[in-house]
Design a protein around this motif. Structure first.
Motif, short mmCIF file in Angstrom:
data_model
loop_
_atom_site.label_atom_id
_atom_site.label_comp_id
_atom_site.label_asym_id
_atom_site.label_seq_id
_atom_site.Cartn_x
_atom_site.Cartn_y
_atom_site.Cartn_z
N PRO A 163 0.92 -1.00 0.34
CA PRO A 163 -0.36 -0.15 -0.39
C PRO A 163 1.05 1.59 0.18
N GLY A 164 0.47 2.09 -0.88
CA GLY A 164 1.10 3.56 -1.49
C GLY A 164 2.54 3.65 -1.62
N HIS A 165 2.28 2.70 -2.37
CA HIS A 165 3.07 2.11 -3.94
C HIS A 165 2.44 2.17 -4.79
N TRP A 166 3.21 2.04 -5.67
CA TRP A 166 3.16 1.03 -6.93
C TRP A 166 4.13 0.79 -8.43
N GLN A 167 3.47 0.29 -9.29
CA GLN A 167 4.48 -0.65 -10.27
C GLN A 167 4.18 -0.46 -12.24
N TRP A 168 4.87 -0.10 -12.37
CA TRP A 168 4.28 -0.45 -14.05
C TRP A 168 4.31 -1.60 -14.27
N ASN A 169 3.24 -2.32 -15.32
CA ASN A 169 2.42 -3.83 -15.48
C ASN A 169 1.61 -3.74 -17.05
N ALA A 170 1.60 -4.68 -17.19
CA ALA A 170 1.32 -4.89 -18.36
C ALA A 170 -0.49 -5.84 -18.51
N TRP A 171 -1.27 -5.74 -19.58
CA TRP A 171 -1.98 -6.63 -19.43
C TRP A 171 -1.78 -7.20 -20.91
N LEU A 172 -1.92 -8.92 -21.36
CA LEU A 172 -1.29 -9.48 -22.35
C LEU A 172 -2.40 -10.16 -22.49
N THR A 173 -2.45 -10.13 -24.08
CA THR A 173 -3.74 -11.75 -24.91
C THR A 173 -3.16 -13.26 -24.12
N PRO A 174 -4.04 -14.29 -24.18
CA PRO A 174 -3.96 -15.04 -23.90
C PRO A 174 -1.96 -15.63 -25.37
N GLY A 188 0.37 -13.57 -25.37
CA GLY A 188 1.41 -12.86 -24.60
C GLY A 188 1.54 -11.73 -25.00
N ARG A 189 1.08 -11.21 -26.04
CA ARG A 189 0.81 -9.86 -26.90
C ARG A 189 0.55 -8.81 -26.02
N VAL A 190 0.50 -7.55 -25.68
CA VAL A 190 0.37 -7.13 -25.04
C VAL A 190 -0.41 -5.76 -25.30
N MET A 191 -2.15 -5.80 -24.44
CA MET A 191 -3.36 -5.16 -25.05
C MET A 191 -2.70 -3.79 -24.58
N ARG A 194 4.14 3.67 -26.37
CA ARG A 194 2.98 4.58 -26.17
C ARG A 194 1.61 3.96 -27.46
N LEU A 195 1.20 2.87 -26.96
CA LEU A 195 0.90 2.07 -28.20
C LEU A 195 -0.64 2.77 -28.89
N SER A 196 -0.16 2.92 -29.62
CA SER A 196 -1.71 3.27 -30.77
C SER A 196 -2.37 1.99 -30.81
N ALA A 197 -4.37 2.18 -31.07
CA ALA A 197 -4.42 1.46 -31.49
C ALA A 197 -4.20 -0.45 -32.44
N SER A 198 -3.63 0.49 -33.10
CA SER A 198 -2.80 -0.78 -34.33
C SER A 198 -1.77 -0.97 -33.81
N GLN A 199 -0.82 -0.72 -32.63
CA GLN A 199 0.03 -1.66 -32.41
C GLN A 199 0.15 -2.23 -31.05
N ARG A 200 -1.42 -2.80 -30.10
CA ARG A 200 -2.00 -3.36 -29.03
C ARG A 200 -2.21 -4.33 -30.07
N GLU A 201 -1.49 -5.14 -28.70
CA GLU A 201 -1.45 -7.26 -29.00
C GLU A 201 -0.99 -7.52 -30.32
N GLN A 254 9.67 -7.73 -26.44
CA GLN A 254 10.04 -7.20 -27.75
C GLN A 254 9.96 -6.18 -27.27
N LEU A 255 8.69 -5.65 -26.45
CA LEU A 255 8.61 -4.02 -25.83
C LEU A 255 9.22 -3.67 -24.78
N ALA A 256 10.93 -4.96 -24.38
CA ALA A 256 11.87 -4.14 -23.73
C ALA A 256 10.92 -3.49 -22.44
#
Length: 287
Positions: A45-56, A58-61, A171-178, A184-186
């Motif tokens: 609590p009181g902290h934050w992290q970078w995170n991501a949501w992926l497709t099954p 393994g592509r970044v949404m 900074r992923l636009s709609a065309s670059q999601r998934e 690959q995005l380091a």
């Protein structure tokens, strides 16, 4: 906080391409830990992290900051992805969990090219009623301020996006999601995913790539004197060897992140016939 900064401090400006999604309820932490790529259970609590949501697969949404405001309240600070669309997508996986997913009303994300008053690194501050996160890195101090809407400043907004890319924040636009895996995005540069926690969507692909050493491509940063767009191929002679994943415009020129062969020196490359000049990715944004 930002309202108390001296008159000589850089002002807070609106970041209209950022939004907030809230996860609230007794099962908020368990839900986030099961869905997102980073180790949410370890977030204090009181902290934050970078995170991501992926497709099954393994592509970044989406790439976002996950903020633990309380034991039962998480905020996703979300660049580029429409908040309501992400909230709707997450709701499909709630099932019987005790959890509410919503887009808070009256909340906007702003930025300032100044250090926060009390937030530092992964520790945020919310004592003034607004939330401040430290976005500083080797490129200088920056602050996210989440609260009442701030004024528009197109020049500052463009500079903010450039700073994100220079630090390797996709900074992923709609065309670059998934389209891309976390490797690959380091996203390891941001500590935005885990290969040790339990299952989450895409975890098998991420872990296999990591432990078998199959990551062959990653982000490279370039500048060019011409305007570029996402999805353009990066060429070496007559051969396509990479693709522009995200871009920021600086006057007539561009700063871009391209997914490229991992060991490529970054020389002798063009996009649309225009030469690219490689720039080192700045450090300091890991949380």
């Amino acid at each position: 906080m930002a309202d108390n900064l001296s008159r000589t401090s850089p002002p807070v400006f609106a970041l209209p391409d950022h939004a907030v999604v809230a996860l609230e309820g007794p099962d908020a932490m368990a839900f986030a830990h099961a869905q997102f790529a980073n180790d949410v259970a370890s977030l204090a609590p009181g902290h934050w992290q970078w995170n991501a949501w992926l497709t099954p697969k393994g592509r970044v949404m989406a790439v976002f900051a996950l903020v633990r405001r309380a034991d039962d309240l998480l905020w996703l600070v979300l660049p580029d992805h429409p908040a309501e669309a992400l909230a709707d997508a997450l709701r499909r996986f709630v099932f019987r969990r005790k959890l509410k997913i919503a887009v808070p009303e009256g909340i906007a994300v702003g930025g300032a090219f100044a250090a926060p008053e009390r937030a530092l690194g992964a520790a945020f501050d919310g004592e003034s009623g607004a939330l401040e996160l430290d976005l500083g890195g080797d490129g200088g101090p920056r602050t996210w301020r989440i609260g009442p809407a701030a004024a528009e400043d197109p020049v500052a907004q463009a500079a903010w996006r450039i700073a994100d890319l220079r630090h390797g924040l996709p900074r992923l636009s709609a065309s670059q999601r998934e389209q891309w895996t976390p490797q690959q995005l380091a996203l390891d540069r941001l500590s935005a995913y885990s290969v040790k926690k339990g299952c989450y969507p895409g975890q098998e692909i991420v872990a296999r790539t990591h432990f078998l050493g199959k990551a062959k491509r990653s982000l490279h940063c370039f500048v060019t004197a011409h305007r570029m767009d996402e999805g353009m191929p990066v060429r070496e002679g007559e051969r396509d060897i990479g693709e522009v994943a995200c871009v920021a415009h600086d006057g007539e020129g561009s700063v871009l992140l391209a997914v490229m062969p991992l060991e490529h020196p970054g020389t002798g490359l063009t996009v649309e016939g225009h030469p690219l000049v490689r720039q080192p990715l700045l450090d300091g944004l890991r949380r």
